[in-house]
Design a protein around this motif. Structure first.
Motif, PDB file in Angstrom:
ATOM      1  N   ARG A 108       0.859  -1.177   0.000  1.00 17.99           N
ATOM      2  CA  ARG A 108       0.000   0.000   0.000  1.00 17.99           C
ATOM      3  C   ARG A 108       0.903   1.237   0.000  1.00 17.99           C
ATOM      4  O   ARG A 108       1.663   1.425  -0.918  1.00 17.99           O
ATOM      5  CB  ARG A 108      -1.000  -0.042   1.144  1.00 17.99           C
ATOM      6  N   ARG A 109       0.880   2.064   1.018  1.00 19.35           N
ATOM      7  CA  ARG A 109       1.674   3.293   0.985  1.00 19.35           C
ATOM      8  C   ARG A 109       2.951   3.221   1.810  1.00 19.35           C
ATOM      9  O   ARG A 109       3.709   4.182   1.877  1.00 19.35           O
ATOM     10  CB  ARG A 109       0.826   4.474   1.490  1.00 19.35           C
ATOM     11  N   LYS A 146      -2.366  -6.370  -7.377  1.00 16.86           N
ATOM     12  CA  LYS A 146      -3.383  -6.648  -6.361  1.00 16.86           C
ATOM     13  C   LYS A 146      -3.376  -8.152  -6.093  1.00 16.86           C
ATOM     14  O   LYS A 146      -3.376  -8.958  -7.028  1.00 16.86           O
ATOM     15  CB  LYS A 146      -4.761  -6.186  -6.814  1.00 16.86           C
ATOM     16  N   ASN A 198      -4.360  -7.306  -0.695  1.00 17.65           N
ATOM     17  CA  ASN A 198      -3.125  -6.551  -0.527  1.00 17.65           C
ATOM     18  C   ASN A 198      -2.730  -5.916  -1.849  1.00 17.65           C
ATOM     19  O   ASN A 198      -2.945  -6.492  -2.922  1.00 17.65           O
ATOM     20  CB  ASN A 198      -1.986  -7.447  -0.036  1.00 17.65           C
TER      21      ASN A 198
END
Length: 434
Positions: A173-174, A351, A361
């Motif tokens: 993610r980030r 993904k 995730n």
């Protein structure tokens, strides 16, 4: 044949003693300079750092070329428009040039530049001139075909040893989960032959936070080679084969400028009713020489199953994994009338859906490589093959370099963006605690 992007191997937890799956990057062994050598090289150059922005909007200009005039020493700005360049003492009275597509080139005396300087570039306004665009009597597709034929005449056809900086990151993610950096030597073969380029490792460092990767194992095959293969002129077979050309449609976009020279902009995309995932994007072609100076393109990932096959070789039955984005960029630079590979960037987002789990995730992998110096060699480059790395070589975990502010010595690097800089600071704190 398609662009050789990363290939991902996904495995499930198999033993109780293993609390998480490991992320293994492709790359390399470490070579370290002694402290005395680093101290000596540090006295031979001056560091300049700053930011390049649009003169009207103050917007950061990413991928700006920064070159010491009358040399092959260069770097590029990062995603925040920031740069750091190491100036050898012999060039301290020279000139630094700043070039960006669609902007006027700017030259600044190095002696007049203060550290943390802000360089503002002015847009180069170009009125669309249909007469100029069609003056070569070719349509957009014919122009691209002609451009791909030019590698024997307007590109560097000498054996060239290039110094390059390579950075590879992975985010869950980030959040940064892994960071790898390396200085490499590229044994660049002449553009007019079909020999493959080789890569030699000079120096590298890596750190991975496996606690953020407890559900997925990715094996990245390619590393610096993946970026090298974005060189469309040297490796056209990875995107534009003779068989694939009829599957694409091409059309002109409004033209632009770089360094007061007209640049054609060609859009391309795959034709309708074709299931095979192909690419779409823009090609920037010098109007005078028909050289490709820049290409920005993406893979069409609308067909999840087929696009997944291009990246995923092996996975458990209970997981679905597919790319949601795959973008590529390559820049070329001219020196003494000859063009050569200068920079490339690859960004891939995947993904991962595990059956029976509520949330998925998302992983983003980004790699970039910038040529920072190069020399022409009259003899063959790859005499000592034991020093070369392979696309399948594995990078061992090693974080010690992050604690040394002089780790890179006199080598030029791409200034870390803020998120990477933050990750490096966290690594430094971890090293101090341990």
């Amino acid at each position: 044949m398609y662009l050789n992007g990363p290939v991902y191997v996904i495995k499930h937890k198999a033993m109780k003693r293993i609390n998480h799956l490991t992320l293994i990057y492709t790359s390399i062994l470490f070579l370290f300079c002694s402290i005395s050598t680093i101290a000596q090289t540090y006295e031979l150059f001056k560091e300049l750092e700053g930011k390049v922005v649009d003169s009207n909007t103050n917007t950061p200009l990413i991928f700006t070329d920064i070159v010491i005039k009358d040399s092959n020493i260069s770097t590029v700005t990062n995603s925040d428009g920031e740069f750091l360049i190491k100036i050898p003492k012999s060039f301290l009275h020279g000139i630094l040039t700043f070039s960006h597509l669609g902007y006027e080139k700017k030259e600044v005396k190095i002696a007049s530049i203060k550290n943390h300087v802000k360089i503002a570039l002015t847009s180069a306004y170009t009125e669309l001139n249909e007469v100029k665009i069609t003056a070569n009597t070719m349509d957009a597709k014919a122009l691209v075909i002609e451009t791909l034929k030019k590698k024997s005449t307007i590109y560097n056809n000498n054996n060239t040893l290039m110094t390059a900086f390579y950075r590879e990151t992975i985010k869950k993610r980030r959040k940064n989960a892994s960071l790898s950096e390396a200085v490499v030597k590229i044994h660049k073969q002449p553009y007019n032959n079909f020999k493959k380029d080789h890569i030699e490792l000079v120096k590298a460092r890596k750190n991975t936070d496996y606690s953020k990767l407890d559900t997925l194992a990715l094996k990245l095959q390619g590393g610096p080679f993946s970026n090298l293969y974005t060189d469309v002129i040297k490796y056209p077979e990875f995107i534009f084969t003779e068989e694939d050309m009829p599957l694409y449609s091409f059309n002109f976009n409004p033209s632009t400028q770089i360094n007061k020279k007209l640049v054609y902009v060609v859009n391309f995309k795959q034709n309708q009713n074709i299931e095979t995932p192909l690419y779409y994007g823009k090609l920037y072609i010098d109007a005078e020489t028909l050289a490709l100076i820049n290409a920005v393109y993406s893979l069409n990932v609308s067909n999840k199953e087929l696009s997944s096959r291009m990246y995923v070789r092996k996975k458990p039955r209970k997981v679905d994994v597919y790319p949601t984005e795959a973008t590529y960029r390559v820049n070329y630079r001219i020196k003494d009338g000859k063009w050569h590979y200068a920079y490339s960037n690859i960004s891939l987002t995947f993904k991962v859906n595990w059956k029976g789990k509520l949330f998925n995730n998302v992983y983003t992998l980004n790699s970039e490589m910038a040529i920072t110096d190069w020399k022409v060699y009259d003899t063959k480059l790859t005499k000592v093959r034991s020093q070369l790395i392979r696309p399948t070589t594995i990078l061992s975990d090693k974080a010690s370099g992050f604690s040394d502010p002089r780790f890179w010595g006199a080598y030029n690097i791409i200034e870390p963006e803020k998120s990477i800089e933050s990750a490096i600071k966290k690594i430094q704190k971890q090293l101090k605690r341990t």
